[in-house]
Design an enzyme around this catalytic site. Sequence first.
Site, PDB file in Angstrom:
ATOM      1  N   GLU A  34       1.064  -0.854  -0.387  1.00 13.09           N
ATOM      2  CA  GLU A  34       0.482   0.205  -0.489  1.00 13.09           C
ATOM      3  C   GLU A  34       0.909   1.252  -0.086  1.00 13.09           C
ATOM      4  OE1 GLU A  34      -2.957   0.802  -0.519  1.00 13.09           O
ATOM      5  OE2 GLU A  34      -2.751   3.032  -0.422  1.00 13.09           O
ATOM      6  N   THR A  42      -9.503   4.141  -0.353  1.00  9.77           N
ATOM      7  CA  THR A  42     -10.802   5.036  -0.900  1.00  9.77           C
ATOM      8  C   THR A  42     -11.976   4.771   0.295  1.00  9.77           C
ATOM      9  OG1 THR A  42     -10.078   5.132  -2.916  1.00  9.77           O
ATOM     10  CG2 THR A  42     -12.230   5.832  -2.159  1.00  9.77           C
ATOM     11  N   THR A 145      -5.439  -1.498  -7.444  1.00 10.71           N
ATOM     12  CA  THR A 145      -5.356   0.226  -7.112  1.00 10.71           C
ATOM     13  C   THR A 145      -6.356   0.659  -6.877  1.00 10.71           C
ATOM     14  OG1 THR A 145      -4.323  -0.264  -9.513  1.00 10.71           O
ATOM     15  CG2 THR A 145      -2.662  -0.385  -7.377  1.00 10.71           C
ATOM     16  N   ILE A 186     -22.344  10.099  -5.136  1.00 12.11           N
ATOM     17  CA  ILE A 186     -20.935  10.561  -4.485  1.00 12.11           C
ATOM     18  C   ILE A 186     -21.585  12.104  -4.152  1.00 12.11           C
ATOM     19  CG2 ILE A 186     -19.058  11.390  -3.845  1.00 12.11           C
ATOM     20  CD1 ILE A 186     -17.755   9.393  -5.286  1.00 12.11           C
ATOM     21  N   GLU A 189     -25.115  12.316  -1.369  1.00  9.69           N
ATOM     22  CA  GLU A 189     -24.426  12.249  -0.339  1.00  9.69           C
ATOM     23  C   GLU A 189     -23.651  13.265   0.398  1.00  9.69           C
ATOM     24  OE1 GLU A 189     -22.491   8.126  -0.014  1.00  9.69           O
ATOM     25  OE2 GLU A 189     -23.883   7.200   0.077  1.00  9.69           O
ATOM     26  N   GLU A 205     -26.747  19.043 -12.481  1.00  4.29           N
ATOM     27  CA  GLU A 205     -26.373  16.929 -12.987  1.00  4.29           C
ATOM     28  C   GLU A 205     -26.823  17.633 -14.866  1.00  4.29           C
ATOM     29  OE1 GLU A 205     -25.690  13.857 -12.367  1.00  4.29           O
ATOM     30  OE2 GLU A 205     -25.934  13.886 -14.660  1.00  4.29           O
ATOM     31  N   LEU A 321     -17.991   0.303  -6.504  1.00  2.52           N
ATOM     32  CA  LEU A 321     -18.958   0.065  -5.017  1.00  2.52           C
ATOM     33  C   LEU A 321     -17.420  -1.265  -4.073  1.00  2.52           C
ATOM     34  CD1 LEU A 321     -22.076  -1.159  -6.510  1.00  2.52           C
ATOM     35  CD2 LEU A 321     -21.364   0.881  -4.845  1.00  2.52           C
ATOM     36  N   HIS A 323     -18.071  -3.371  -1.856  1.00  4.79           N
ATOM     37  CA  HIS A 323     -18.542  -4.052  -2.099  1.00  4.79           C
ATOM     38  C   HIS A 323     -18.764  -5.493  -3.187  1.00  4.79           C
ATOM     39  CE1 HIS A 323     -21.947  -1.974  -2.394  1.00  4.79           C
ATOM     40  NE2 HIS A 323     -22.698  -3.266  -2.872  1.00  4.79           N
ATOM     41  N   HIS A 446     -44.464  -6.592  13.180  1.00  7.88           N
ATOM     42  CA  HIS A 446     -45.033  -5.857  12.504  1.00  7.88           C
ATOM     43  C   HIS A 446     -44.301  -4.690  13.839  1.00  7.88           C
ATOM     44  CE1 HIS A 446     -48.462  -3.208  11.700  1.00  7.88           C
ATOM     45  NE2 HIS A 446     -48.688  -3.299  13.021  1.00  7.88           N
TER      46      HIS A 446
HETATM   47  C1  LIG Z   1     -16.882   9.588  -1.181  1.00  8.74           C
HETATM   48  C2  LIG Z   1     -16.938   8.588  -1.889  1.00  8.74           C
HETATM   49  C3  LIG Z   1     -17.670   7.849  -1.068  1.00  8.74           C
HETATM   50  C4  LIG Z   1     -17.593   6.292  -1.684  1.00  8.74           C
HETATM   51  N1  LIG Z   1     -18.903   5.479  -0.301  1.00  8.74           N
HETATM   52  C5  LIG Z   1     -19.299   4.363  -1.180  1.00  8.74           C
HETATM   53  C6  LIG Z   1     -19.950   3.451  -0.668  1.00  8.74           C
HETATM   54  O1  LIG Z   1     -20.976   3.859   0.958  1.00  8.74           O
HETATM   55  N2  LIG Z   1     -20.325   1.872  -0.337  1.00  8.74           N
HETATM   56  C7  LIG Z   1     -19.359   1.376  -1.317  1.00  8.74           C
HETATM   57  O2  LIG Z   1     -20.099  -0.012  -1.804  1.00  8.74           O
HETATM   58  N3  LIG Z   1     -18.653   2.411  -2.508  1.00  8.74           N
HETATM   59  C8  LIG Z   1     -18.309   3.640  -1.095  1.00  8.74           C
HETATM   60  N4  LIG Z   1     -17.478   4.293  -2.273  1.00  8.74           N
HETATM   61  C9  LIG Z   1     -16.238   3.370  -3.475  1.00  8.74           C
HETATM   62  C10 LIG Z   1     -15.697   2.564  -3.220  1.00  8.74           C
HETATM   63  O3  LIG Z   1     -15.192   3.408  -1.533  1.00  8.74           O
HETATM   64  C11 LIG Z   1     -14.686   1.923  -4.153  1.00  8.74           C
HETATM   65  O4  LIG Z   1     -15.365   1.019  -4.900  1.00  8.74           O
HETATM   66  C12 LIG Z   1     -13.704   1.209  -2.810  1.00  8.74           C
HETATM   67  O5  LIG Z   1     -12.719   1.995  -2.371  1.00  8.74           O
HETATM   68  C13 LIG Z   1     -13.217   0.625  -4.434  1.00  8.74           C
HETATM   69  O6  LIG Z   1     -11.588  -0.204  -3.495  1.00  8.74           O
HETATM   70  P1  LIG Z   1     -10.639  -0.760  -4.416  1.00  8.74           P
HETATM   71  O7  LIG Z   1     -10.118  -1.736  -3.723  1.00  8.74           O
HETATM   72  O8  LIG Z   1     -10.997  -1.313  -5.694  1.00  8.74           O
HETATM   73  O9  LIG Z   1      -9.655   0.578  -4.224  1.00  8.74           O
HETATM   74  P2  LIG Z   1      -9.647   1.551  -3.129  1.00  8.74           P
HETATM   75  O10 LIG Z   1     -10.404   0.988  -2.103  1.00  8.74           O
HETATM   76  O11 LIG Z   1      -9.425   2.914  -4.220  1.00  8.74           O
HETATM   77  O12 LIG Z   1      -7.854   1.682  -3.044  1.00  8.74           O
HETATM   78  C14 LIG Z   1      -6.909   0.920  -3.920  1.00  8.74           C
HETATM   79  C15 LIG Z   1      -5.887   1.597  -3.006  1.00  8.74           C
HETATM   80  O13 LIG Z   1      -4.734   1.501  -3.425  1.00  8.74           O
HETATM   81  C16 LIG Z   1      -3.033   1.888  -3.686  1.00  8.74           C
HETATM   82  N5  LIG Z   1      -2.681   2.483  -4.626  1.00  8.74           N
HETATM   83  C17 LIG Z   1      -2.832   2.272  -5.371  1.00  8.74           C
HETATM   84  N6  LIG Z   1      -1.813   2.102  -6.650  1.00  8.74           N
HETATM   85  C18 LIG Z   1      -0.530   1.855  -5.673  1.00  8.74           C
HETATM   86  C19 LIG Z   1       0.535   0.936  -5.987  1.00  8.74           C
HETATM   87  N7  LIG Z   1       0.946   1.514  -7.661  1.00  8.74           N
HETATM   88  N8  LIG Z   1       0.927   0.648  -5.182  1.00  8.74           N
HETATM   89  C20 LIG Z   1       0.840   0.492  -3.442  1.00  8.74           C
HETATM   90  N9  LIG Z   1      -0.723   1.096  -3.559  1.00  8.74           N
HETATM   91  C21 LIG Z   1      -1.211   1.978  -4.632  1.00  8.74           C
HETATM   92  C22 LIG Z   1      -3.973   3.526  -3.156  1.00  8.74           C
HETATM   93  O14 LIG Z   1      -3.320   4.319  -2.638  1.00  8.74           O
HETATM   94  C23 LIG Z   1      -5.195   3.003  -1.846  1.00  8.74           C
HETATM   95  O15 LIG Z   1      -5.030   2.621  -0.995  1.00  8.74           O
HETATM   96  C24 LIG Z   1     -17.348   5.505  -1.743  1.00  8.74           C
HETATM   97  C25 LIG Z   1     -16.369   6.203  -2.832  1.00  8.74           C
HETATM   98  C26 LIG Z   1     -15.802   7.737  -2.580  1.00  8.74           C
HETATM   99  C27 LIG Z   1     -15.274   8.525  -3.196  1.00  8.74           C
END
Ligand SMILES: Cc1cc2nc3c(=O)[nH]c(=O)nc-3n(C[C@H](O)[C@H](O)[C@H](O)COP(=O)(O)OP(=O)(O)OC[C@H]3O[C@@H](n4cnc5c(N)ncnc54)[C@H](O)[C@@H]3O)c2cc1C
Length: 468
Positions: A34, A42, A145, A186, A189, A205, A321, A323, A446
Amino acid sequence: METTFEIVVIGSGPGGYVAAIRASQLGYKVALVENYSTLGGTCTNVGCIPTKALLDSTEHYHTAKTKFETHGIKVGELSLDFEQLINRKGDVVKQNISGLNYLMNKNKIEVITGTASFLSNTQIKVTATDGTETNVSSTYFIIATGSKPATIPGVVIDKARIITSTEALSLPEKPKSIAIIGGGVIGVEMASIYARIGVEVTIIEYADSLIPTMDRDLGKELKKLFTKSGIKVLLSHKVQSAVNNGGSATLKFLDAADQQQELTTDYCLVAVGRRPYTDGLGLDNTNIQLDSKGRITTDETLKTSEENIYAIGDVIAGPMLAHKAEEEGVFVAERINGQKPHINYKLIPGVVYTWPEVASVGYTEEELKKQNIEYKVGKFPFSASARARAAMEKEGFAKVLTEPKYGEILGVHVIGPRAADLIAQGVIAMEYEVTDEDMFRISYAHPTYSEALKEAYLISSGQGSLNI
Ligand SMILES: Cc1cc2nc3c(=O)[nH]c(=O)nc-3n(C[C@H](O)[C@H](O)[C@H](O)COP(=O)(O)OP(=O)(O)OC[C@H]3O[C@@H](n4cnc5c(N)ncnc54)[C@H](O)[C@@H]3O)c2cc1C
């Protein structure tokens, strides 16, 4: 530090950390790389968790302000400590990060902090913030990532006045006004968070509906409720530019009649979606391909063009998302292990944490029409729910779409109190292919919000509601 592993996961978001845990449970020697100093990606740091913390705080404030008196509760003069609101959100994030640190230790996952870049399909270079480089080899890699905020032509994010959701979660003080470009999940919310504490919010929008990818009825109802609560919703409006004036931001946009308009607010939040993130990942040193949207291409087993490298989460196709990313993390670890897991992408629920909440699974009415699939609609308003009346949460409805002959459930769409939790019921019903009759013949406690779904199934089946 060990530098040879069986599985190396790149990125510690919900896709990555879940993949690492499942792989470790299956007996593999696992590392998680990470580049940030905290785990969670994120979702934990600047996404799902902090937004929900702020949504909960602001909803409490709003309820106290608008409903306590009717409930007979007197609390004196109500005030808002914006700094504490932001600090509590920070504490919630910290608790989740420490939970992840615990899980990595418990599952004996080696956490490597630094940016991963492929040297070949079996080796990465990890560069720490102090510039130290370590080469790490592995039999398998899982790329997780994630994504970064996107923007539109004419709008340059400067993180000062023209901001993304990340900055919007930690503003130094409560703004007077905010313009939000984008009425997707986003955007709405964030609009809720700020409108509830008295900030003037304008959503601009491009599409002709809020949350336009969900069933149209949901966006229509949400717009009605937002407008009632004082949020200005401008649909079919096209933003052309955003300029930082120092202490404010000015947006220029074309309205629905193609007339140019201007709006100056304290901040302009750009919430037009996210782009997959592969910068600096060294994909050129592999055969991994990207599609036209910059997403890593995978086959149906989530394998990239390299036999031993998989990709999951926001960096590949599908809904962005948490999940969905988690399901894919488990899926890939189990595939590597020779198991045959499955993911039903049609049944990944979508949730919007406004109040009332919005949640959806399966086909929308628009999709069914487009695909010429026959359907029946069962719709039950929360205004007719005893539980909703007791709670003063009478807005919204539960809507089910069912197949006319056998009553198979095709879609479940809810806007109303606790919709985010209610939708799990729709997912189960659809995954196990039960019918509307199965769903209304079981007993619902209920009074509960879930009875609205029972009523909707009764209506779609033609049996008729017991309560309207
Ligand atoms: C404001 C906001 C609210 C959200 N609310 C929801 C919600 O309520 N419910 C929901 O289901 N989804 C929500 N999401 C979406 C959700 O956050 C993402 O779908 C989810 O985090 C994706 O997960 P991921 O594991 O693919 O990547 P990420 O969570 O984006 O994690 C990727 C990680 O990889 C790291 N990384 C990248 N490149 C490298 C590299 N070369 N070397 C090492 N590390 C690296 C990054 O720094 C990061 O920490 C929201 C997103 C935002 C922005």
